[in-house]
Scaffold this active site. Structure first.
Site, PDB file in Angstrom:
ATOM      1  N   MET A  37      46.879   4.267  -2.823  1.00  0.00           N
ATOM      2  CA  MET A  37      47.889   5.237  -2.413  1.00  0.00           C
ATOM      3  C   MET A  37      48.622   5.897  -3.575  1.00  0.00           C
ATOM      4  O   MET A  37      49.122   7.016  -3.428  1.00  0.00           O
ATOM      5  CB  MET A  37      48.893   4.595  -1.454  1.00  0.00           C
ATOM      6  N   PHE A  94      40.758  18.961   0.694  1.00  0.00           N
ATOM      7  CA  PHE A  94      39.893  17.781   0.684  1.00  0.00           C
ATOM      8  C   PHE A  94      40.690  16.575   0.183  1.00  0.00           C
ATOM      9  O   PHE A  94      41.454  16.681  -0.775  1.00  0.00           O
ATOM     10  CB  PHE A  94      38.695  18.023  -0.238  1.00  0.00           C
ATOM     11  N   GLU A 102      41.575  10.579 -14.637  1.00  0.00           N
ATOM     12  CA  GLU A 102      40.474  11.264 -15.317  1.00  0.00           C
ATOM     13  C   GLU A 102      39.120  10.999 -14.664  1.00  0.00           C
ATOM     14  O   GLU A 102      38.247  11.875 -14.667  1.00  0.00           O
ATOM     15  CB  GLU A 102      40.449  10.868 -16.792  1.00  0.00           C
ATOM     16  N   TYR A 104      35.001  15.261  -9.568  1.00  0.00           N
ATOM     17  CA  TYR A 104      35.156  16.558  -8.916  1.00  0.00           C
ATOM     18  C   TYR A 104      34.478  17.666  -9.721  1.00  0.00           C
ATOM     19  O   TYR A 104      33.813  18.536  -9.152  1.00  0.00           O
ATOM     20  CB  TYR A 104      36.631  16.885  -8.691  1.00  0.00           C
ATOM     21  N   LYS A 106      31.965  17.255 -11.755  1.00  0.00           N
ATOM     22  CA  LYS A 106      30.518  16.994 -11.690  1.00  0.00           C
ATOM     23  C   LYS A 106      29.894  17.572 -10.415  1.00  0.00           C
ATOM     24  O   LYS A 106      28.755  18.036 -10.444  1.00  0.00           O
ATOM     25  CB  LYS A 106      30.281  15.476 -11.753  1.00  0.00           C
TER      26      LYS A 106
END
Length: 172
Positions: free
Chosen positions: A28, A84, A127, A133, A135
């Site tokens: 979270m 998303f 990171e 994301y 990639k």
């Protein structure tokens, strides 16, 4: 993409699993939310979401085992975009499931919902997620400075997106 990794609709009997994810600080903190969700609130939110056309919620599975959660939020049919979001159970992180889940969600968003743009907001310190994301085709659009308060300090966030036209150009 492994054919055994799938997204399926979130069902009421998945709420126990979702409750576990929603109360896990390691999960979270990256959602910029407090790991504090009662089962009753989760059930109530689930019931309210059943008639919504503005969100889609999925359970990520591998050979039937629950690995995580994927959501498309704020679906806007006029402007054809959605946000998303993804949570991978900490027991299953680091196995490449996030990349596959993101690709499955993009395919659903662009093939089924006919969206034009999918976007997300990610903690700049995450990171690994940013790398995943990028990639799969997301690109940074901008930065939100000191936007979220996490564990006693402010974090910057990165706004990333992918457009439908760019998704179809990606190698499959």
């Amino acid at each position: 993409m492994s054919k055994d990794v799938k997204l399926r609709t979130l069902e009421k009997d998945d709420l126990e699993f979702l409750h576990k994810l929603n109360n896990d600080p390691e999960v979270m903190d990256y959602w910029f939310e407090e790991p504090y969700m009662s089962m009753e609130k989760l059930k109530d939110e689930f019931e309210k979401s059943q008639d919504s056309t503005r969100e889609r919620q999925f359970i990520l599975t591998y050979k039937g085992e629950k690995l995580g959660f994927v959501g498309l939020y704020g679906i806007d049919q006029r402007h054809r975009y959605a946000e998303f979001a993804i949570m991978i159970d900490t027991a299953h992180q680091g196995n490449g499931y996030a990349s596959t889940a993101t690709q499955l969600a993009m395919d659903y968003a662009f093939s089924r919902l006919n969206l034009h743009k999918l976007y997300l907001v990610v903690d700049k310190v995450n990171e690994k997620a940013i790398h995943i994301y990028e990639k799969v085709g997301f690109q940074a659009e901008g930065e939100l400075h000191e936007h979220y308060f996490v564990n006693g300090e402010y974090h910057d966030a990165v706004l990333m997106s992918i457009f439908e036209k760019d998704y179809w150009k990606l190698p499959k």
